[in-house]
Design a protein around this motif. Structure first.
Motif, PDB file in Angstrom:
ATOM      1  N   MET A   1      38.628  28.830  32.895  1.00 14.75           N
ATOM      2  CA  MET A   1      38.424  30.018  33.778  1.00 14.75           C
ATOM      3  C   MET A   1      37.011  30.348  33.834  1.00 14.75           C
ATOM      4  SD  MET A   1      40.299  33.426  34.416  1.00 14.75           S
ATOM      5  CE  MET A   1      42.069  32.578  34.429  1.00 14.75           C
ATOM      6  N   THR A   2      36.335  30.277  34.805  1.00 12.40           N
ATOM      7  CA  THR A   2      35.106  30.810  34.792  1.00 12.40           C
ATOM      8  C   THR A   2      34.623  32.263  34.708  1.00 12.40           C
ATOM      9  OG1 THR A   2      34.448  29.028  36.202  1.00 12.40           O
ATOM     10  CG2 THR A   2      32.647  30.704  36.330  1.00 12.40           C
ATOM     11  N   ASP A   3      33.942  32.774  34.102  1.00  7.86           N
ATOM     12  CA  ASP A   3      33.624  34.164  33.931  1.00  7.86           C
ATOM     13  C   ASP A   3      32.679  34.698  35.074  1.00  7.86           C
ATOM     14  OD1 ASP A   3      33.149  36.643  33.146  1.00  7.86           O
ATOM     15  OD2 ASP A   3      32.378  36.386  31.007  1.00  7.86           O
ATOM     16  N   GLN A   4      33.252  35.666  35.895  1.00  8.96           N
ATOM     17  CA  GLN A   4      32.527  36.117  37.034  1.00  8.96           C
ATOM     18  C   GLN A   4      32.180  37.217  36.763  1.00  8.96           C
ATOM     19  OE1 GLN A   4      35.209  35.922  40.645  1.00  8.96           O
ATOM     20  NE2 GLN A   4      36.407  34.263  39.707  1.00  8.96           N
ATOM     21  N   THR A   5      31.947  37.788  35.755  1.00  7.36           N
ATOM     22  CA  THR A   5      31.558  39.202  35.207  1.00  7.36           C
ATOM     23  C   THR A   5      29.941  39.140  34.854  1.00  7.36           C
ATOM     24  OG1 THR A   5      32.187  39.376  33.068  1.00  7.36           O
ATOM     25  CG2 THR A   5      33.976  39.739  34.874  1.00  7.36           C
ATOM     26  N   ASP A   6      29.435  40.405  35.183  1.00  8.14           N
ATOM     27  CA  ASP A   6      28.245  40.539  34.549  1.00  8.14           C
ATOM     28  C   ASP A   6      28.215  41.276  33.148  1.00  8.14           C
ATOM     29  OD1 ASP A   6      25.550  41.533  34.098  1.00  8.14           O
ATOM     30  OD2 ASP A   6      25.274  42.271  35.909  1.00  8.14           O
ATOM     31  N   ASN A   7      28.222  40.463  32.262  1.00  9.99           N
ATOM     32  CA  ASN A   7      28.599  41.290  30.742  1.00  9.99           C
ATOM     33  C   ASN A   7      27.611  42.284  30.252  1.00  9.99           C
ATOM     34  OD1 ASN A   7      30.693  39.572  30.457  1.00  9.99           O
ATOM     35  ND2 ASN A   7      29.564  37.965  29.812  1.00  9.99           N
ATOM     36  N   ALA A   8      26.302  42.525  31.150  1.00 12.95           N
ATOM     37  CA  ALA A   8      25.352  43.529  30.701  1.00 12.95           C
ATOM     38  C   ALA A   8      25.841  44.777  31.310  1.00 12.95           C
ATOM     39  CB  ALA A   8      24.051  42.949  31.188  1.00 12.95           C
ATOM     40  N   LYS A   9      26.801  44.928  32.083  1.00 15.34           N
ATOM     41  CA  LYS A   9      26.851  46.150  32.783  1.00 15.34           C
ATOM     42  C   LYS A   9      28.638  46.817  32.440  1.00 15.34           C
ATOM     43  CE  LYS A   9      23.981  45.644  36.725  1.00 15.34           C
ATOM     44  NZ  LYS A   9      24.079  45.734  38.159  1.00 15.34           N
ATOM     45  N   PRO A  10      28.754  48.030  32.405  1.00 19.88           N
ATOM     46  CA  PRO A  10      30.006  48.372  32.338  1.00 19.88           C
ATOM     47  C   PRO A  10      30.921  48.254  33.345  1.00 19.88           C
ATOM     48  CG  PRO A  10      28.440  50.286  32.878  1.00 19.88           C
ATOM     49  CD  PRO A  10      27.495  48.973  32.522  1.00 19.88           C
ATOM     50  N   VAL A  11      32.201  48.177  32.928  1.00 17.26           N
ATOM     51  CA  VAL A  11      33.337  48.081  33.842  1.00 17.26           C
ATOM     52  C   VAL A  11      34.013  49.192  34.466  1.00 17.26           C
ATOM     53  CG1 VAL A  11      35.163  46.491  34.459  1.00 17.26           C
ATOM     54  CG2 VAL A  11      33.441  45.712  32.957  1.00 17.26           C
ATOM     55  N   GLY A  12      34.287  49.394  35.477  1.00 16.39           N
ATOM     56  CA  GLY A  12      34.841  50.609  36.048  1.00 16.39           C
ATOM     57  C   GLY A  12      36.474  50.345  36.036  1.00 16.39           C
ATOM     58  N   LEU A  13      37.144  51.017  35.445  1.00 16.84           N
ATOM     59  CA  LEU A  13      38.720  50.923  35.554  1.00 16.84           C
ATOM     60  C   LEU A  13      39.167  52.024  36.281  1.00 16.84           C
ATOM     61  CD1 LEU A  13      37.778  48.923  33.296  1.00 16.84           C
ATOM     62  CD2 LEU A  13      39.985  49.521  32.004  1.00 16.84           C
ATOM     63  N   ILE A  14      39.754  52.057  37.234  1.00 19.49           N
ATOM     64  CA  ILE A  14      40.472  52.910  38.189  1.00 19.49           C
ATOM     65  C   ILE A  14      41.786  52.905  37.661  1.00 19.49           C
ATOM     66  CG2 ILE A  14      41.086  53.628  40.567  1.00 19.49           C
ATOM     67  CD1 ILE A  14      38.721  52.399  41.705  1.00 19.49           C
ATOM     68  N   ALA A  15      42.331  53.864  36.906  1.00 22.17           N
ATOM     69  CA  ALA A  15      43.400  53.926  36.167  1.00 22.17           C
ATOM     70  C   ALA A  15      44.525  54.767  36.465  1.00 22.17           C
ATOM     71  CB  ALA A  15      42.846  54.255  34.561  1.00 22.17           C
ATOM     72  N   GLY A  16      45.852  54.077  36.759  1.00 16.15           N
ATOM     73  CA  GLY A  16      46.914  54.733  36.922  1.00 16.15           C
ATOM     74  C   GLY A  16      47.593  55.063  35.752  1.00 16.15           C
ATOM     75  N   GLY A  17      48.976  55.107  35.720  1.00 19.21           N
ATOM     76  CA  GLY A  17      49.846  55.423  34.557  1.00 19.21           C
ATOM     77  C   GLY A  17      49.979  54.297  33.669  1.00 19.21           C
ATOM     78  N   GLY A  18      50.737  54.550  32.429  1.00 17.70           N
ATOM     79  CA  GLY A  18      51.188  53.468  31.476  1.00 17.70           C
ATOM     80  C   GLY A  18      49.978  52.965  30.599  1.00 17.70           C
ATOM     81  N   THR A  19      50.298  52.047  29.798  1.00 18.72           N
ATOM     82  CA  THR A  19      49.493  51.686  28.747  1.00 18.72           C
ATOM     83  C   THR A  19      48.518  50.716  28.955  1.00 18.72           C
ATOM     84  OG1 THR A  19      51.160  49.836  27.888  1.00 18.72           O
ATOM     85  CG2 THR A  19      51.260  52.227  26.995  1.00 18.72           C
ATOM     86  N   LEU A  20      48.636  49.912  30.073  1.00 15.39           N
ATOM     87  CA  LEU A  20      47.723  48.853  30.717  1.00 15.39           C
ATOM     88  C   LEU A  20      46.186  49.411  30.797  1.00 15.39           C
ATOM     89  CD1 LEU A  20      50.026  46.556  33.188  1.00 15.39           C
ATOM     90  CD2 LEU A  20      48.688  46.047  30.773  1.00 15.39           C
TER      91      LEU A  20
END
Length: 284
Positions: A1-20
């Motif tokens: 799987m190709t890594d499409q992310t920019d590893n130098a920047k933080p990642v925003g997690l729009i977070a709902g409920g649960g442990t995920l």
């Protein structure tokens, strides 16, 4: 799987409920990424989010959330965690959202996948790249094969095949991503209330005498909807799912490998082994 992310920047997690949300945040930290959680009020766990860089916003504050993500330097974002479908009266619109009301109304009229896709497009048009667990943390994906000491028997595997065919058939209706099949009979299908409610319903059917199959038979089957945007709403499982299986009197669960997310794999497998249940990843 190709890594499409920019590893130098933080990642925003729009977070709902649960442990995920927190499992994903921890996986990102291990990979050297900085997670920034956007906790959705009324959904995300306020105690657990305190361990991470975070902000709190209400569902519908699109412009405010995007501004916070830009200030944090996040260009990659994801949507993660449970979120009960909001009623229009529960949304807290900011000025950006007000301009998007026609699009939001169209999303609310559609199924969950339609609403999630419409929300993702809002953020993409705001300049963000929307990624999924498959790109950000593939270690959280369900592998192929049986994870537990208990193996599924021939009847359970046949039930898994039936459940998977059913879920594929109902995919166009955007209903749910799980079903319970016992000895070839479809007993119940996941609805808007989610998997935990589905398993609670099986427990109630047993208690009322309407479900006469012996405990220790039947399978919970989970699979993504056909044509679903896999970035946004993969089926999820964990220790809470195992607890529901035990209370429902089922033999185990079968989920599509690589298309399902496991929040706490070690705890999940230990709980299943203690209960004599099987957990198997089906080849996609």
């Amino acid at each position: 799987m190709t890594d499409q992310t920019d590893n130098a920047k933080p990642v925003g997690l729009i977070a709902g409920g649960g442990t995920l949300p927190f499992a994903l945040a921890d996986s990102l930290r291990v990979r050297g990424r900085v997670p920034v959680l956007i906790g959705l009020k009324g959904y995300c766990d306020p105690q657990r989010i305190a361990n991470y860089r975070h902000h709190w916003y209400s569902v519908g504050q699109f412009g405010t959330i995007m501004r916070a993500l830009r200030d944090e330097g996040c260009s990659d974002i994801t949507f993660i965690g449970t979120l009960v479908r909001p009623a229009l009266r529960d949304l807290r619109f900011d000025w950006t959202a007000v301009r998007l009301i026609p699009r939001i109304l169209r999303g609310l009229r559609g199924g969950d996948d339609h609403l999630l896709s419409a929300t993702a497009r809002v953020f993409e048009q705001g300049g963000f790249r929307v990624l999924g667990v498959r790109e950000l943390a593939p270690d959280l994906l369900m592998p192929v094969g049986c994870l537990t000491s208990t193996q599924p028997d021939a009847a359970s595997l046949a039930d898994a095949v039936t459940g998977r065919a059913l879920l594929q058939a109902i995919s166009p209706f955007d209903v749910g991503q799980a079903a319970v099949v016992i000895d070839g009979h479809v007993v119940s299908i996941e609805d808007i209330a989610g998997t935990d409610a589905l398993l609670a319903r099986i427990k109630e059917l047993r208690a009322s005498g309407r479900l006469r199959a012996k405990p220790g038979r039947g399978v919970l089957v989970k699979a993504p909807k056909q044509g679903q945007d896999l970035r946004l709403d993969l089926p999820a499982l964990g220790p809470v799912t195992v607890k529901g299986l035990v209370e429902a009197g089922l033999a185990g669960m079968a989920v599509v490998a690589g298309h399902s997310v496991v929040a706490e794999p070690q705890a999940m497998v230990e709980a299943a082994d203690a209960a004599g249940l099987f957990i198997v990843g089906l080849d996609s």
